[in-house]
Design an enzyme around this catalytic site. Sequence first.
Site, short mmCIF file in Angstrom:
data_model
loop_
_atom_site.label_atom_id
_atom_site.label_comp_id
_atom_site.label_asym_id
_atom_site.label_seq_id
_atom_site.Cartn_x
_atom_site.Cartn_y
_atom_site.Cartn_z
N LYS A 113 -26.91 -11.41 82.29
CA LYS A 113 -28.27 -11.17 83.17
C LYS A 113 -27.95 -10.56 84.39
CE LYS A 113 -31.08 -14.13 80.31
NZ LYS A 113 -32.20 -15.08 80.37
N LYS A 204 -28.17 -9.64 69.19
CA LYS A 204 -29.27 -10.59 68.87
C LYS A 204 -30.52 -10.12 69.17
CE LYS A 204 -30.10 -13.28 72.29
NZ LYS A 204 -30.12 -14.17 73.19
N LYS A 207 -36.26 -10.66 73.61
CA LYS A 207 -36.92 -10.06 74.15
C LYS A 207 -36.63 -9.25 75.41
CE LYS A 207 -39.10 -14.74 74.13
NZ LYS A 207 -39.24 -16.13 74.84
#
Length: 340
Positions: A113, A204, A207
């Site tokens: 991230k 994977k 969102k």
Amino acid sequence: MDNKTVFSGIQPTGELHVGNYFGAVKNWVRLQDLHRCFFCVVDMHSMTMPYDVAVFQKNTEEMFVSLLACGLDPKRCTVFIQSMVPQHAELNWILSCVASYGDLTRQIQFKEKSEQLAATVDDPTSGGFISAGLFNYPVLQAADILLYHGAYVPVGRDQEQHLELSRVIARRFNKQFGRDYFPEPKVLSTELPKLLSLADPGKKMSKSLGEKHVVPLFGEERVIRARVRSAITDSGETPEGELSPGVHNLLGLLRACDLGDTAATFENQFRSGDRKYAPLKDAVADALVALSSGVRARRAEIAADRDAIHKLMHETADQARTVAAQTITDVRRLVGLPQR
Ligand code: TYM
């Protein structure tokens, strides 16, 4: 029902997708009759990434309603909103002083991230900003679980490293302050702990990859069918007798929809070289549409009474707060903070 506690959480970033459902939430519904369960909409975790205030507020409430629509029953479990129980933030601080900086630097999700955010350096709004909250994220997650003495944590595979850290934190706390005060939480997985993106079965379903990578659980029929129809099934390199990751993923979805026999029939066909992609996709789409239409109807029913939802949010937060407050009283005593 035994006396072990189950805890799990979900971020209110966007809508629930079928990866969340089959990797975690479906299991939550099953577990509520087996253990004492707490399920949490972790809104404070969602603050670690850039967000829009109005969208965030709406999504938090929607996620609460969506979980009820999936079958979490406030009479059989405690489903609540994290920030309405301030003890999560308090234990987060205490455990930040138990967690090691080195362990946090090794968290894959932080690396991924923060790289994603660093890449936005030219964006005038985010400007590559990485919050300290993002770094501390797994400590808050450990606090969530340990506040309720969570012994089992039903999550998808992507959360395993965070769970391992929660175990380390519990162990270190116990060693330093009170032998066996916290249980070391264990992961409970479903048969589909890692659903892949249909658009890119190398990744994977998530969102954060973007819209086309997720199948929304509460999506309209045409959206669900379109996403399944455009699934990548084979790049033409799969050897005879083997399954491509895309086909394997679709078969996993069929099994997760309790259509094991249909999945076995398709699997045999594919392995024998008879690769009929369209019927497989139709079967998956039909199963997901059936699942979705049930939960959509239920969600509409629940969402119609906003006052009841708000009342319930307060009641469940009160229940969670009672348990959390007792833990904080114990923890403050163990770590040497004054009683209030
Ligand atoms: P979150 O909000 O990303 O996801 C919620 C749950 O869905 C699972 N999941 C998947 N499972 C299978 N395949 C997929 N493609 C897939 N995508 C998501 C996740 O593993 C998760 O179980 N950090 C957590 C939230 C959290 C939490 C906690 C969880 C905060 N505190 C305490 C457990 C206990 C998260 O971001 O989940």
